[in-house]
Design a protein around this motif. Structure first.
Motif, PDB file in Angstrom:
ATOM      1  N   ASP A 182       0.837  -1.199   0.000  1.00 53.61           N
ATOM      2  CA  ASP A 182       0.000   0.000   0.000  1.00 53.61           C
ATOM      3  C   ASP A 182       0.870   1.248   0.000  1.00 53.61           C
ATOM      4  OD1 ASP A 182       1.021   0.071   2.534  1.00 53.61           O
ATOM      5  OD2 ASP A 182      -0.876  -0.239   3.559  1.00 53.61           O
ATOM      6  N   GLY A 183       0.234   2.386  -0.225  1.00 49.20           N
ATOM      7  CA  GLY A 183       0.942   3.654  -0.159  1.00 49.20           C
ATOM      8  C   GLY A 183       1.789   3.978  -1.371  1.00 49.20           C
ATOM      9  N   ASN A 184       1.657   3.230  -2.436  1.00 49.99           N
ATOM     10  CA  ASN A 184       2.424   3.465  -3.655  1.00 49.99           C
ATOM     11  C   ASN A 184       1.639   4.323  -4.641  1.00 49.99           C
ATOM     12  OD1 ASN A 184       4.696   1.411  -3.161  1.00 49.99           O
ATOM     13  ND2 ASN A 184       2.884   0.096  -3.083  1.00 49.99           N
ATOM     14  N   THR A 185       2.360   4.880  -5.608  1.00 51.00           N
ATOM     15  CA  THR A 185       1.751   5.443  -6.811  1.00 51.00           C
ATOM     16  C   THR A 185       2.244   4.605  -7.976  1.00 51.00           C
ATOM     17  OG1 THR A 185       1.620   7.666  -5.875  1.00 51.00           O
ATOM     18  CG2 THR A 185       1.511   7.477  -8.282  1.00 51.00           C
ATOM     19  N   ILE A 186       1.321   3.923  -8.643  1.00 53.24           N
ATOM     20  CA  ILE A 186       1.660   2.838  -9.558  1.00 53.24           C
ATOM     21  C   ILE A 186       1.172   3.154 -10.963  1.00 53.24           C
ATOM     22  CG2 ILE A 186       1.394   0.358  -9.980  1.00 53.24           C
ATOM     23  CD1 ILE A 186       0.631   0.075  -7.003  1.00 53.24           C
ATOM     24  N   PHE A 187       2.090   3.061 -11.933  1.00 53.61           N
ATOM     25  CA  PHE A 187       1.718   3.232 -13.339  1.00 53.61           C
ATOM     26  C   PHE A 187       1.694   1.868 -14.003  1.00 53.61           C
ATOM     27  CE2 PHE A 187       3.100   4.711 -17.788  1.00 53.61           C
ATOM     28  CZ  PHE A 187       1.795   4.902 -18.203  1.00 53.61           C
ATOM     29  N   ILE A 188       0.542   1.516 -14.599  1.00 56.49           N
ATOM     30  CA  ILE A 188       0.360   0.205 -15.221  1.00 56.49           C
ATOM     31  C   ILE A 188      -0.053   0.386 -16.678  1.00 56.49           C
ATOM     32  CG2 ILE A 188      -0.630  -2.095 -14.975  1.00 56.49           C
ATOM     33  CD1 ILE A 188      -1.505  -1.404 -12.172  1.00 56.49           C
ATOM     34  N   PRO A 189       0.884   0.526 -17.598  1.00 55.61           N
ATOM     35  CA  PRO A 189       0.525   0.543 -19.017  1.00 55.61           C
ATOM     36  C   PRO A 189       0.076  -0.859 -19.444  1.00 55.61           C
ATOM     37  CG  PRO A 189       2.750   1.412 -18.632  1.00 55.61           C
ATOM     38  CD  PRO A 189       2.323   0.721 -17.384  1.00 55.61           C
ATOM     39  N   GLY A 190      -1.074  -0.921 -20.110  1.00 50.24           N
ATOM     40  CA  GLY A 190      -1.629  -2.218 -20.491  1.00 50.24           C
ATOM     41  C   GLY A 190      -2.640  -2.716 -19.488  1.00 50.24           C
ATOM     42  N   ALA A 191      -3.366  -1.788 -18.865  1.00 47.71           N
ATOM     43  CA  ALA A 191      -4.290  -2.176 -17.794  1.00 47.71           C
ATOM     44  C   ALA A 191      -5.736  -1.867 -18.139  1.00 47.71           C
ATOM     45  CB  ALA A 191      -3.907  -1.472 -16.496  1.00 47.71           C
ATOM     46  N   THR A 192      -6.101  -1.928 -19.408  1.00 50.32           N
ATOM     47  CA  THR A 192      -7.490  -1.645 -19.775  1.00 50.32           C
ATOM     48  C   THR A 192      -8.368  -2.890 -19.748  1.00 50.32           C
ATOM     49  OG1 THR A 192      -6.870  -1.829 -22.111  1.00 50.32           O
ATOM     50  CG2 THR A 192      -6.940   0.393 -21.160  1.00 50.32           C
ATOM     51  N   SER A 193      -7.773  -4.060 -19.547  1.00 52.06           N
ATOM     52  CA  SER A 193      -8.550  -5.301 -19.489  1.00 52.06           C
ATOM     53  C   SER A 193      -7.701  -6.385 -18.852  1.00 52.06           C
ATOM     54  CB  SER A 193      -8.997  -5.742 -20.901  1.00 52.06           C
ATOM     55  OG  SER A 193      -7.868  -6.031 -21.702  1.00 52.06           O
ATOM     56  N   GLY A 194      -8.301  -7.549 -18.661  1.00 50.07           N
ATOM     57  CA  GLY A 194      -7.563  -8.735 -18.236  1.00 50.07           C
ATOM     58  C   GLY A 194      -6.829  -8.587 -16.922  1.00 50.07           C
ATOM     59  N   ILE A 195      -5.651  -9.215 -16.852  1.00 49.02           N
ATOM     60  CA  ILE A 195      -4.856  -9.199 -15.631  1.00 49.02           C
ATOM     61  C   ILE A 195      -4.504  -7.769 -15.234  1.00 49.02           C
ATOM     62  CG2 ILE A 195      -2.628  -9.832 -14.630  1.00 49.02           C
ATOM     63  CD1 ILE A 195      -2.734 -12.428 -16.234  1.00 49.02           C
ATOM     64  N   GLY A 196      -4.150  -6.932 -16.214  1.00 47.76           N
ATOM     65  CA  GLY A 196      -3.737  -5.570 -15.895  1.00 47.76           C
ATOM     66  C   GLY A 196      -4.810  -4.791 -15.176  1.00 47.76           C
ATOM     67  N   LEU A 197      -6.030  -4.823 -15.682  1.00 48.06           N
ATOM     68  CA  LEU A 197      -7.121  -4.085 -15.053  1.00 48.06           C
ATOM     69  C   LEU A 197      -7.474  -4.678 -13.691  1.00 48.06           C
ATOM     70  CD1 LEU A 197      -9.288  -1.936 -15.014  1.00 48.06           C
ATOM     71  CD2 LEU A 197     -10.734  -3.433 -16.401  1.00 48.06           C
TER      72      LEU A 197
END
Length: 254
Positions: free
Chosen positions: A4-19
């Motif tokens: 917790d407490g992070n700021t996380i960038f996830i490119p590729g998170a519009t579906s599936g495992i990423g989302l």
């Protein structure tokens, strides 16, 4: 990686495992920034999940990766976790050059060059954060090949060895390198795979991943129980049997 407490960038998170991972991480008290190519999906995510930020990014485009990454860092300077999730998985026939070359090149561009470019764009900034993580995403197929997806298998083996290597180089910095190794999971990564009875349900996969992240903050590899059959076949001495079983039961899976 702290949970917790992070700021996380996830490119590729519009579906599936990423989302699914993005939503689970937000629920744990992290600020989550998702990225993807399809604006309509990004708009839907931010509308349905207040607090999530979104950027349109094409990880197959080197200039776009560089430009959008600069914007993310400028607008969210506290970002301390990068999760390059974007990937494609396509069937290839290597007995016919016309049947695989374009697909193979596209797979390398997305699955190999995409993460390299993203890491290059963020690694200097991440070293300024006191507790940073690069969370790469390989696959059980990095360790045992699925016959119909040669380049995908190889791209994930690349991600595994890249993770191992840059972990050594970043060992004296504030940046940890953590590798997520999914088994076959019920997503739309390939046509019909969401209904694959042999694949792990997405919600079960993400729940187990989150439990492992919380229980093993100093881990270097996140392995749900189902992936260990593929991950350790060579170490156990039953690699030929693993490959045979994989290709007998899951001809179109991840």
């Amino acid at each position: 990686m702290r949970i917790d407490g992070n700021t996380i960038f996830i490119p590729g998170a519009t579906s599936g495992i990423g989302l699914a991972l993005a939503l689970a991480l937000q629920a744990k008290g992290n600020t989550v920034i998702v990225g993807g190519r399809r604006t309509e999906l990004l708009d839907r995510i931010t509308a349905e999940h207040p607090g999530i930020h979104a950027y349109r990014i094409d990880t197959a485009d080197a200039e776009d990766v560089a430009e959008v990454s600069k914007r993310v860092i400028a607008e969210h300077p506290e970002v301390n976790v990068l999760v390059p999730m974007a990937g494609i998985m396509r069937v290839e026939d290597w007995t016919d050059p016309a049947g695989f070359l374009d697909t193979a090149e596209q797979t390398v561009t997305t699955n190999v060059l995409g993460p390299i470019r993203l890491i290059a764009a963020f690694v200097e900034h991440l070293q300024t954060r006191p507790d940073a993580t690069i969370l790469t995403v390989s696959s059980g197929l990095a360790f045992a090949p699925l016959r119909v997806t040669p380049t995908y298998n190889a791209s994930k083996a690349f991600i595994h060895m890249l993770s191992e290597s840059i972990r050594l180089q970043l060992a004296r910095t504030s940046v940890r390198v953590l590798e997520l190794e999914p088994p076959s999971v019920q997503t739309d990564l390939m046509p019909g795979h969401r209904e694959n009875a042999d694949a792990m349900p997405l919600d079960e996969f993400v729940a187990e991943v989150m439990a492992l992240l919380e229980a093993q903050p100093d881990a270097t590899e996140i392995q749900v129980e189902r992936v260990r059959f593929l991950r350790y076949g060579e170490a156990r001495g039953d690699y030929p049997q693993v490959v045979a079983a994989l290709n007998a039961r899951d001809p179109h899976g991840k």
